[in-house]
Enzyme design. Structure first.
Site, PDB file in Angstrom:
ATOM      1  N   HIS A  93     -48.883  27.714 -15.591  1.00  0.00           N
ATOM      2  CA  HIS A  93     -47.964  26.709 -15.040  1.00  0.00           C
ATOM      3  C   HIS A  93     -48.637  25.950 -13.904  1.00  0.00           C
ATOM      4  CE1 HIS A  93     -44.094  28.207 -16.905  1.00  0.00           C
ATOM      5  NE2 HIS A  93     -44.962  29.131 -17.248  1.00  0.00           N
ATOM      6  N   CYS A 137     -42.337  21.842 -17.047  1.00  0.00           N
ATOM      7  CA  CYS A 137     -41.368  22.726 -16.393  1.00  0.00           C
ATOM      8  C   CYS A 137     -40.235  21.889 -15.808  1.00  0.00           C
ATOM      9  CB  CYS A 137     -42.046  23.600 -15.352  1.00  0.00           C
ATOM     10  SG  CYS A 137     -41.753  23.165 -13.655  1.00  0.00           S
ATOM     11  N   GLU A 138     -39.015  22.349 -16.057  1.00  0.00           N
ATOM     12  CA  GLU A 138     -37.871  21.539 -15.648  1.00  0.00           C
ATOM     13  C   GLU A 138     -37.622  21.589 -14.152  1.00  0.00           C
ATOM     14  OE1 GLU A 138     -34.585  23.018 -17.904  1.00  0.00           O
ATOM     15  OE2 GLU A 138     -34.099  24.567 -16.441  1.00  0.00           O
ATOM     16  N   HIS A 139     -38.268  22.501 -13.454  1.00  0.00           N
ATOM     17  CA  HIS A 139     -38.047  22.587 -12.012  1.00  0.00           C
ATOM     18  C   HIS A 139     -38.925  21.621 -11.218  1.00  0.00           C
ATOM     19  CE1 HIS A 139     -36.562  26.900 -12.839  1.00  0.00           C
ATOM     20  NE2 HIS A 139     -35.569  26.037 -12.874  1.00  0.00           N
ATOM     21  N   HIS A 140     -40.131  21.349 -11.726  1.00  0.00           N
ATOM     22  CA  HIS A 140     -41.063  20.516 -10.972  1.00  0.00           C
ATOM     23  C   HIS A 140     -41.579  19.321 -11.770  1.00  0.00           C
ATOM     24  CE1 HIS A 140     -41.355  24.650  -9.303  1.00  0.00           C
ATOM     25  NE2 HIS A 140     -41.272  23.998  -8.158  1.00  0.00           N
ATOM     26  N   CYS A 187     -47.219  24.213 -11.766  1.00  0.00           N
ATOM     27  CA  CYS A 187     -46.463  24.322 -10.509  1.00  0.00           C
ATOM     28  C   CYS A 187     -46.876  25.568  -9.724  1.00  0.00           C
ATOM     29  CB  CYS A 187     -44.952  24.278 -10.758  1.00  0.00           C
ATOM     30  SG  CYS A 187     -44.323  25.547 -11.853  1.00  0.00           S
ATOM     31  N   GLN A 236     -40.117  28.425 -19.717  1.00  0.00           N
ATOM     32  CA  GLN A 236     -40.880  29.150 -20.744  1.00  0.00           C
ATOM     33  C   GLN A 236     -39.988  30.162 -21.475  1.00  0.00           C
ATOM     34  OE1 GLN A 236     -44.599  30.821 -19.378  1.00  0.00           O
ATOM     35  NE2 GLN A 236     -44.684  32.253 -21.097  1.00  0.00           N
TER      36      GLN A 236
END
Ligand SMILES: [Zn+2]
Length: 204
Positions: free
Chosen positions: A160, A91-94, A162, A132
């Protein structure tokens, strides 16, 4: 087996295979309060660099190269479905993993693709820093472009880390995303056929 060999705790400075990611990873270990020279961590920056490069190798995947020689002229026009394609992404956020299964379907328009190529196309988009939702639509868009199909449908079901390990800490919630193109978008019968085949847990 015990030996009297001295364990060398530091890698040779500037180990040739180490890159900038490994250098920075050593700094991160220090920031986390760790001692990057202890035995278990000595080669961790290098391993982490290699792992990260592998997990983001999709940026360099040559999709045309995957497809090359695997497109066949075919007059049958029934729906083609490849179910339960495992994927692992970040995931690009975490920068934490999300993983699950992708189901892919298309309606041929004179051309079919070798079935083993579809999971490789999934990997090309999964092995990146992703959302996703975006991964799902990139897989669909790429197949549509390659095949000129009457339509393409993609469903991704994922968990996920995260959400599981931090944040809301929900271990059993799954996220489902879909991308429907062409007939899969405009024709309810097509979409329903795909959804019922994708949901069917039995092997067929
Ligand atoms: Zn996340």
């Amino acid at each position: 087996m015990k030996t009297n060999k001295t364990v060398v705790l530091r890698p040779k400075k500037h180990e040739p295979e180490e890159g900038r990611i490994a250098e920075n990873m050593r700094e991160i270990l220090v920031e986390l309060g760790e001692d990057p020279s202890r035995e278990g961590l000595v080669r961790t920056p290098l391993r982490a660099e290699k792992a990260l490069k592998f997990l983001t190798s999709g940026y360099d995947t040559d999709i045309a190269g995957i497809v090359n020689g695997a497109l066949f002229t075919e007059s049958s026009d029934g729906m083609v479905i490849v179910k339960d394609i495992e994927f692992f992404s970040l995931c690009e956020h975490h920068l934490l993993p999300f993983y699950g299964k992708v189901h892919v379907a298309y309606l041929p328009n004179g051309k079919v693709i070798g079935l083993s190529k579809i999971p490789r196309i999934v990997d090309a988009f999964a092995r990146r820093l992703q959302l996703q939702e975006r991964m799902t639509s990139q897989i669909a868009g790429s197949l549509q472009e390659i095949l000129g199909a009457r339509g393409v449908g993609v469903i991704a079901e994922a968990q996920h880390f995260c959400m599981m390990m931090r944040g809301v800490e929900k271990q059993h919630s799954g996220t489902v995303t879909s991308a429907m193109l062409g007939d899969f978008r405009t024709r309810k019968e097509t979409r329903d056929e795909f959804l019922s085949l994708a949901r069917n847990r039995d092997r067929f």
